[in-house]
Design a protein around this motif. Structure first.
Motif, PDB file in Angstrom:
ATOM      1  N   VAL A 115      57.346  -2.915  10.947  1.00  0.00           N
ATOM      2  CA  VAL A 115      58.766  -2.731  10.653  1.00  0.00           C
ATOM      3  C   VAL A 115      59.265  -4.010   9.994  1.00  0.00           C
ATOM      4  O   VAL A 115      59.334  -5.066  10.636  1.00  0.00           O
ATOM      5  CB  VAL A 115      59.575  -2.444  11.933  1.00  0.00           C
ATOM      6  CG1 VAL A 115      61.050  -2.250  11.592  1.00  0.00           C
ATOM      7  CG2 VAL A 115      59.029  -1.219  12.655  1.00  0.00           C
ATOM      8  N   GLY A 116      59.583  -3.933   8.710  1.00  0.00           N
ATOM      9  CA  GLY A 116      59.957  -5.133   7.978  1.00  0.00           C
ATOM     10  C   GLY A 116      61.272  -4.997   7.250  1.00  0.00           C
ATOM     11  O   GLY A 116      61.584  -3.942   6.679  1.00  0.00           O
ATOM     12  N   HIS A 117      62.057  -6.079   7.257  1.00  0.00           N
ATOM     13  CA  HIS A 117      63.350  -6.111   6.567  1.00  0.00           C
ATOM     14  C   HIS A 117      63.282  -7.058   5.368  1.00  0.00           C
ATOM     15  O   HIS A 117      62.767  -8.174   5.485  1.00  0.00           O
ATOM     16  CB  HIS A 117      64.444  -6.595   7.526  1.00  0.00           C
ATOM     17  CG  HIS A 117      65.777  -6.788   6.870  1.00  0.00           C
ATOM     18  ND1 HIS A 117      66.402  -8.013   6.802  1.00  0.00           N
ATOM     19  CD2 HIS A 117      66.610  -5.915   6.234  1.00  0.00           C
ATOM     20  CE1 HIS A 117      67.556  -7.891   6.169  1.00  0.00           C
ATOM     21  NE2 HIS A 117      67.704  -6.635   5.817  1.00  0.00           N
ATOM     22  N   SER A 118      63.761  -6.588   4.214  1.00  0.00           N
ATOM     23  CA  SER A 118      63.892  -7.423   3.025  1.00  0.00           C
ATOM     24  C   SER A 118      62.530  -7.985   2.604  1.00  0.00           C
ATOM     25  O   SER A 118      61.604  -7.228   2.335  1.00  0.00           O
ATOM     26  CB  SER A 118      64.926  -8.528   3.287  1.00  0.00           C
ATOM     27  OG  SER A 118      65.290  -9.173   2.097  1.00  0.00           O
ATOM     28  N   MET A 119      62.368  -9.324   2.576  1.00  0.00           N
ATOM     29  CA  MET A 119      61.063  -9.893   2.258  1.00  0.00           C
ATOM     30  C   MET A 119      60.014  -9.422   3.248  1.00  0.00           C
ATOM     31  O   MET A 119      58.846  -9.205   2.891  1.00  0.00           O
ATOM     32  CB  MET A 119      61.123 -11.416   2.247  1.00  0.00           C
ATOM     33  CG  MET A 119      59.806 -12.099   1.864  1.00  0.00           C
ATOM     34  SD  MET A 119      59.806 -13.888   2.124  1.00  0.00           S
ATOM     35  CE  MET A 119      59.628 -13.962   3.929  1.00  0.00           C
ATOM     36  N   GLY A 120      60.416  -9.255   4.513  1.00  0.00           N
ATOM     37  CA  GLY A 120      59.479  -8.745   5.510  1.00  0.00           C
ATOM     38  C   GLY A 120      59.066  -7.318   5.241  1.00  0.00           C
ATOM     39  O   GLY A 120      57.956  -6.907   5.586  1.00  0.00           O
ATOM     40  N   GLY A 121      59.952  -6.540   4.601  1.00  0.00           N
ATOM     41  CA  GLY A 121      59.565  -5.194   4.197  1.00  0.00           C
ATOM     42  C   GLY A 121      58.507  -5.227   3.119  1.00  0.00           C
ATOM     43  O   GLY A 121      57.547  -4.446   3.141  1.00  0.00           O
ATOM     44  N   ARG A 122      58.663  -6.146   2.170  1.00  0.00           N
ATOM     45  CA  ARG A 122      57.630  -6.296   1.135  1.00  0.00           C
ATOM     46  C   ARG A 122      56.308  -6.725   1.751  1.00  0.00           C
ATOM     47  O   ARG A 122      55.241  -6.217   1.385  1.00  0.00           O
ATOM     48  CB  ARG A 122      58.090  -7.317   0.094  1.00  0.00           C
ATOM     49  CG  ARG A 122      57.131  -7.459  -1.070  1.00  0.00           C
ATOM     50  CD  ARG A 122      57.633  -8.484  -2.093  1.00  0.00           C
ATOM     51  NE  ARG A 122      56.740  -8.521  -3.254  1.00  0.00           N
ATOM     52  CZ  ARG A 122      56.884  -9.356  -4.276  1.00  0.00           C
ATOM     53  NH1 ARG A 122      57.911 -10.215  -4.293  1.00  0.00           N
ATOM     54  NH2 ARG A 122      56.022  -9.333  -5.281  1.00  0.00           N
ATOM     55  N   VAL A 136      54.481   2.236   8.006  1.00  0.00           N
ATOM     56  CA  VAL A 136      55.410   1.150   7.726  1.00  0.00           C
ATOM     57  C   VAL A 136      56.821   1.715   7.688  1.00  0.00           C
ATOM     58  O   VAL A 136      57.063   2.771   7.086  1.00  0.00           O
ATOM     59  CB  VAL A 136      55.103   0.471   6.370  1.00  0.00           C
ATOM     60  CG1 VAL A 136      56.153  -0.589   6.048  1.00  0.00           C
ATOM     61  CG2 VAL A 136      53.715  -0.145   6.380  1.00  0.00           C
ATOM     62  N   VAL A 137      57.737   1.005   8.340  1.00  0.00           N
ATOM     63  CA  VAL A 137      59.162   1.302   8.205  1.00  0.00           C
ATOM     64  C   VAL A 137      59.783   0.116   7.469  1.00  0.00           C
ATOM     65  O   VAL A 137      59.807  -1.002   7.997  1.00  0.00           O
ATOM     66  CB  VAL A 137      59.846   1.511   9.568  1.00  0.00           C
ATOM     67  CG1 VAL A 137      61.327   1.811   9.381  1.00  0.00           C
ATOM     68  CG2 VAL A 137      59.169   2.648  10.342  1.00  0.00           C
ATOM     69  N   GLY A 138      60.246   0.346   6.253  1.00  0.00           N
ATOM     70  CA  GLY A 138      60.838  -0.711   5.443  1.00  0.00           C
ATOM     71  C   GLY A 138      62.351  -0.624   5.469  1.00  0.00           C
ATOM     72  O   GLY A 138      62.925   0.429   5.171  1.00  0.00           O
ATOM     73  N   LEU A 139      63.002  -1.709   5.856  1.00  0.00           N
ATOM     74  CA  LEU A 139      64.456  -1.770   5.946  1.00  0.00           C
ATOM     75  C   LEU A 139      64.979  -2.619   4.792  1.00  0.00           C
ATOM     76  O   LEU A 139      64.724  -3.829   4.743  1.00  0.00           O
ATOM     77  CB  LEU A 139      64.874  -2.375   7.284  1.00  0.00           C
ATOM     78  CG  LEU A 139      64.254  -1.733   8.535  1.00  0.00           C
ATOM     79  CD1 LEU A 139      64.653  -2.493   9.788  1.00  0.00           C
ATOM     80  CD2 LEU A 139      64.647  -0.272   8.636  1.00  0.00           C
ATOM     81  N   ALA A 140      65.657  -1.977   3.855  1.00  0.00           N
ATOM     82  CA  ALA A 140      66.132  -2.676   2.654  1.00  0.00           C
ATOM     83  C   ALA A 140      65.041  -3.552   2.060  1.00  0.00           C
ATOM     84  O   ALA A 140      65.243  -4.741   1.804  1.00  0.00           O
ATOM     85  CB  ALA A 140      67.371  -3.517   2.976  1.00  0.00           C
ATOM     86  N   PRO A 141      63.848  -3.002   1.839  1.00  0.00           N
ATOM     87  CA  PRO A 141      62.736  -3.853   1.406  1.00  0.00           C
ATOM     88  C   PRO A 141      62.909  -4.353  -0.020  1.00  0.00           C
ATOM     89  O   PRO A 141      63.575  -3.734  -0.850  1.00  0.00           O
ATOM     90  CB  PRO A 141      61.529  -2.914   1.510  1.00  0.00           C
ATOM     91  CG  PRO A 141      62.101  -1.556   1.281  1.00  0.00           C
ATOM     92  CD  PRO A 141      63.462  -1.587   1.934  1.00  0.00           C
TER      93      PRO A 141
END
Length: 239
Positions: A115-122, A136-141
């Motif tokens: 589960v990653g947000h922004s840069m963590g989504g990438r 993968v759950v991408g939050l505003a990736p």
């Protein structure tokens, strides 16, 4: 060619926040960062703090199901171009998780949701080729136009993006999901109406939908209806 990494003595990349003795599954959280920055994240880090309520909600819905929850420790605040430092750290954390999960030959059966947000989504999307990763759950990736998606075949990808995001592009997420589906992933994008990049607008939607999606991807409960319908149709849905 990427720059060599001369990081000295390394701390573990995996920080376990909700341990369990014999995990049957795991969830790793990856917070945001910057495009560039070689300094380490500060002790009090706002991008990491933004992920805490989501981590707490995931811990609630996975309680009593032998799910290990952890987060990825970054060595640097930035992605840093071809170095892709956050993705490198995500893969290190997954390797460390494999060592915790059991003797060789058993860790491959441990399903992991990133589960990653922004840069963590990438970073989460990039690291999804790791054999432990199931979804993968991408939050505003952060999904640049040339971001690779061919390694996502056989994975499930769910992306949530606010339509008021001025930091990362919701259209980039939708395009990435399209390319992921073409590569054989089960993937969808959902638009959070009124949602911003920091997930401060409509936080209840972000938190509940993320936790419900994680629980559904791990088979602990049905997927939220909006996510299930989006995965089946491939259309961008508004929530």
């Amino acid at each position: 060619m990427s720059e060599p990494r001369n990081d000295g003595v390394r701390q573990p990349a995996l920080i376990v926040t909700s341990p369990c003795a014999a995990p049957k599954a795991a969830v790793l959280l990856l917070h945001g960062g910057r495009a560039d920055g070689l300094r380490p994240p500060p002790p009090w880090n706002l991008p990491e703090a933004r992920m805490r309520p989501i981590g707490s909600r995931i811990a609630e819905v996975t309680a009593r199901h032998s799910v290990l929850i952890g987060r990825v420790r970054y060595r640097h605040r930035g992605w840093n171009g071809v170095r892709a430092d956050a993705a490198y750290d995500a893969r290190r954390a997954l390797d460390e998780l494999a060592g915790l999960a059991g003797p060789p030959g058993t860790a491959g059966s441990l399903p992991v949701v990133l589960v990653g947000h922004s840069m963590g989504g990438r970073a989460a999307l990039s690291a999804a080729s790791h054999p432990l990763v199931r979804a993968v759950v991408g939050l505003a990736p952060w999904c640049p136009p040339d971001e690779a998606a061919g390694h996502l075949g056989g994975r499930t990808v769910v992306v949530l993006h606010g339509d008021r995001d001025r930091t990362t592009d919701p259209r980039g997420s939708a395009d990435f999901v399209r390319r992921a589906r073409e590569s054989g992933a089960r993937a969808c994008a959902l638009t959070v109406a009124g949602g911003d990049h920091a997930m401060l607008r409509r936080p209840g939607v972000w938190h509940a939908l993320t936790a419900g999606t994680v629980a559904g991807l791990l088979g602990l409960s049905p997927l939220p209806p909006a996510v299930s319908q989006a995965l089946d149709s491939g259309a961008v849905r508004l929530v």
